[in-house]
Design a protein around this motif. Structure first.
Motif, PDB file in Angstrom:
ATOM      1  N   UNK A 100       0.856  -1.185   0.000  1.00 47.30           N
ATOM      2  CA  UNK A 100       0.000   0.000   0.000  1.00 47.30           C
ATOM      3  C   UNK A 100       0.892   1.235   0.000  1.00 47.30           C
ATOM      4  N   UNK A 101       0.612   2.158  -0.908  1.00 46.71           N
ATOM      5  CA  UNK A 101       1.411   3.369  -1.014  1.00 46.71           C
ATOM      6  C   UNK A 101       0.637   4.607  -0.623  1.00 46.71           C
ATOM      7  N   UNK A 102       1.320   5.536   0.014  1.00 48.39           N
ATOM      8  CA  UNK A 102       0.773   6.874   0.261  1.00 48.39           C
ATOM      9  C   UNK A 102       1.572   7.822  -0.619  1.00 48.39           C
ATOM     10  N   UNK A 103       0.923   8.383  -1.603  1.00 48.61           N
ATOM     11  CA  UNK A 103       1.565   9.179  -2.640  1.00 48.61           C
ATOM     12  C   UNK A 103       1.177  10.636  -2.484  1.00 48.61           C
ATOM     13  N   UNK A 104       2.168  11.498  -2.560  1.00 50.10           N
ATOM     14  CA  UNK A 104       1.874  12.923  -2.483  1.00 50.10           C
ATOM     15  C   UNK A 104       3.148  13.733  -2.482  1.00 50.10           C
ATOM     16  N   UNK A 105       3.040  15.042  -2.708  1.00 54.86           N
ATOM     17  CA  UNK A 105       4.231  15.902  -2.719  1.00 54.86           C
ATOM     18  C   UNK A 105       4.807  16.043  -1.323  1.00 54.86           C
ATOM     19  N   UNK A 106       6.054  16.517  -1.252  1.00 51.13           N
ATOM     20  CA  UNK A 106       6.646  16.828   0.041  1.00 51.13           C
ATOM     21  C   UNK A 106       5.788  17.874   0.745  1.00 51.13           C
ATOM     22  N   UNK A 107       5.569  17.677   2.046  1.00 50.01           N
ATOM     23  CA  UNK A 107       4.737  18.600   2.802  1.00 50.01           C
ATOM     24  C   UNK A 107       3.257  18.306   2.722  1.00 50.01           C
ATOM     25  N   UNK A 108       2.891  17.181   2.086  1.00 50.51           N
ATOM     26  CA  UNK A 108       1.467  16.866   1.916  1.00 50.51           C
ATOM     27  C   UNK A 108       0.825  16.323   3.181  1.00 50.51           C
ATOM     28  N   UNK A 109       1.632  15.835   4.129  1.00 49.59           N
ATOM     29  CA  UNK A 109       1.097  15.225   5.343  1.00 49.59           C
ATOM     30  C   UNK A 109       1.347  13.733   5.416  1.00 49.59           C
ATOM     31  N   UNK A 110       2.184  13.200   4.517  1.00 46.61           N
ATOM     32  CA  UNK A 110       2.420  11.754   4.483  1.00 46.61           C
ATOM     33  C   UNK A 110       3.117  11.267   5.755  1.00 46.61           C
ATOM     34  N   UNK A 111       4.208  11.923   6.134  1.00 48.72           N
ATOM     35  CA  UNK A 111       4.965  11.489   7.318  1.00 48.72           C
ATOM     36  C   UNK A 111       4.129  11.630   8.579  1.00 48.72           C
TER      37      UNK A 111
ATOM     38  N   UNK B  40      -2.510  11.914  -1.236  1.00 46.59           N
ATOM     39  CA  UNK B  40      -2.717  12.976  -0.258  1.00 46.59           C
ATOM     40  C   UNK B  40      -2.062  14.252  -0.774  1.00 46.59           C
ATOM     41  N   UNK B  41      -2.764  15.352  -0.663  1.00 50.38           N
ATOM     42  CA  UNK B  41      -2.213  16.663  -1.012  1.00 50.38           C
ATOM     43  C   UNK B  41      -2.804  17.687  -0.058  1.00 50.38           C
ATOM     44  N   UNK B  42      -1.948  18.575   0.454  1.00 50.63           N
ATOM     45  CA  UNK B  42      -2.363  19.611   1.406  1.00 50.63           C
ATOM     46  C   UNK B  42      -3.114  19.026   2.596  1.00 50.63           C
ATOM     47  N   UNK B  43      -2.678  17.847   3.039  1.00 52.79           N
ATOM     48  CA  UNK B  43      -3.261  17.231   4.216  1.00 52.79           C
ATOM     49  C   UNK B  43      -4.571  16.521   4.002  1.00 52.79           C
ATOM     50  N   UNK B  44      -5.094  16.533   2.777  1.00 53.38           N
ATOM     51  CA  UNK B  44      -6.393  15.928   2.491  1.00 53.38           C
ATOM     52  C   UNK B  44      -6.237  14.686   1.614  1.00 53.38           C
ATOM     53  N   UNK B  45      -7.112  13.734   1.832  1.00 51.38           N
ATOM     54  CA  UNK B  45      -7.147  12.540   1.000  1.00 51.38           C
ATOM     55  C   UNK B  45      -7.869  12.872  -0.298  1.00 51.38           C
TER      56      UNK B  45
END
Length: 312
Positions: free
Chosen positions: A35-46, A207-212
């Motif tokens: 399962x992957x969580x994909x998004x730009x840096x700062x998106x809220x992934x970590x 995820x982008x800007x903290x939103x799914x």
């Protein structure tokens, strides 16, 4: 048959001061999947990963990991590679891996034996007795990765594991992830590189800007957009563009456009009758890249690709 999730979360929210880093994220990771969580840096992934693991608590929302709502109680059943890498530079590679296993309850001698096998399988057997400070950055990072799985965890969580790895070590990591999945482990990893997600993931969250923005399989993501036609005419006269759908764009001597809702038959008949003909035609599902652009915007994707090139 419903597969029980290895971990799940509902409406996770986390604020840091006035900034909302994660805003209502829901995910469910089936056991035995990648399962992957994909998004730009700062998106809220970590931040999302750390809440799932119990490293930090959410401000609101629920989470369950390996059957418990208290994630830290399951720590010995988890392998975790954080975004911030760090090993004792004076340790030998074998000892560093065994040490990380010992922190998860693995006997020291067993850890050293497994470390030798893991290093050999990864093509790094020659480095078993090398000190971490003598290894390349990519090799040291891979040693830390092996240390996170030496105790054979049920769940493996990797935060941006491909970042900083050269192409050879990226291939090693992809092979290792697939091997661990085949062993029966569940793998959850975050990334901002779409190629890794597209090749490896059974399911993913964007995820982008903290939103799914999306949750599901890669195939389901691509199916959210219409098929694309790649058409090359025999005669590319000025009148051709007027016959094609309004969204047609020039590309490599031909045109790319979404397949009309009514299908291609009527359009192809018209192209043949008009004399423009067909030198080439293919119908393709949009790539994950195309879906991502639609969900988060082209500017965000361009920034991600630039960051990935800088990290390589």
């Amino acid at each position: 048959m419903t597969v029980e999730p290895a971990l799940s979360a509902t409406a996770l929210v986390k604020n840091f001061g006035s900034k909302r880093a994660v805003n209502g994220v829901d995910i469910s990771v089936p056991r035995g999947s990648i399962y992957g969580i994909l998004g730009p840096n700062g998106a809220g992934k970590t931040t999302t990963l750390r809440m799932l693991l119990g490293i930090i608590d959410p401000d609101s929302g629920d989470r369950e990991l390996l059957g418990t709502t208290r994630p830290r109680t399951a720590s010995n059943r988890i392998g975790y590679l954080p975004e911030e890498r760090g090993l004792y530079p004076g340790m030998k590679a074998r000892e560093a891996i065994a040490f990380m296993g010992a922190l998860r309850g693995l006997p020291w001698a067993e850890g050293r034996s497994r470390a030798d096998l893991l290093l050999a399988d990864a093509g790094l057997g020659h480095a078993a007795n090398d000190k971490i400070k003598k290894l390349s950055k990519g090799m040291a990072q891979f040693v830390q990765l092996l240390g996170s799985i030496v105790h054979r965890p049920e769940l493996i969580v990797l935060d941006e594991p491909f970042s900083g790895l050269d192409p050879v070590n990226q291939e090693r990591l992809e092979a290792l992830i697939l091997a661990e999945r085949d062993r029966g482990a569940t793998i959850l990893f975050s990334t901002h590189v779409m190629g890794h997600a597209e090749r490896l993931c059974d399911r993913l969250a964007i995820i982008a800007s903290g939103r799914l923005r999306y949750e599901g399989s890669v195939g389901e993501a691509r199916a959210t957009m219409p098929m694309q036609a790649h058409y090359t005419p025999r005669d590319n006269g000025e009148a051709l563009a007027a016959l094609l759908p309004a969204d047609a764009v020039r590309e490599n001597g031909g045109y790319v456009f979404n397949v009309p809702d009514s299908g291609m038959e009527a359009l192809l008949a018209m192209l043949l009758e008009s004399g423009h003909g067909i030198a080439g035609l293919s119908l393709e599902r949009p790539s994950l890249h195309d879906v991502f652009v639609k969900l988060v915007g082209e500017e965000t994707v361009e920034r991600m690709e630039s960051e990935a090139e800088e990290a390589a």
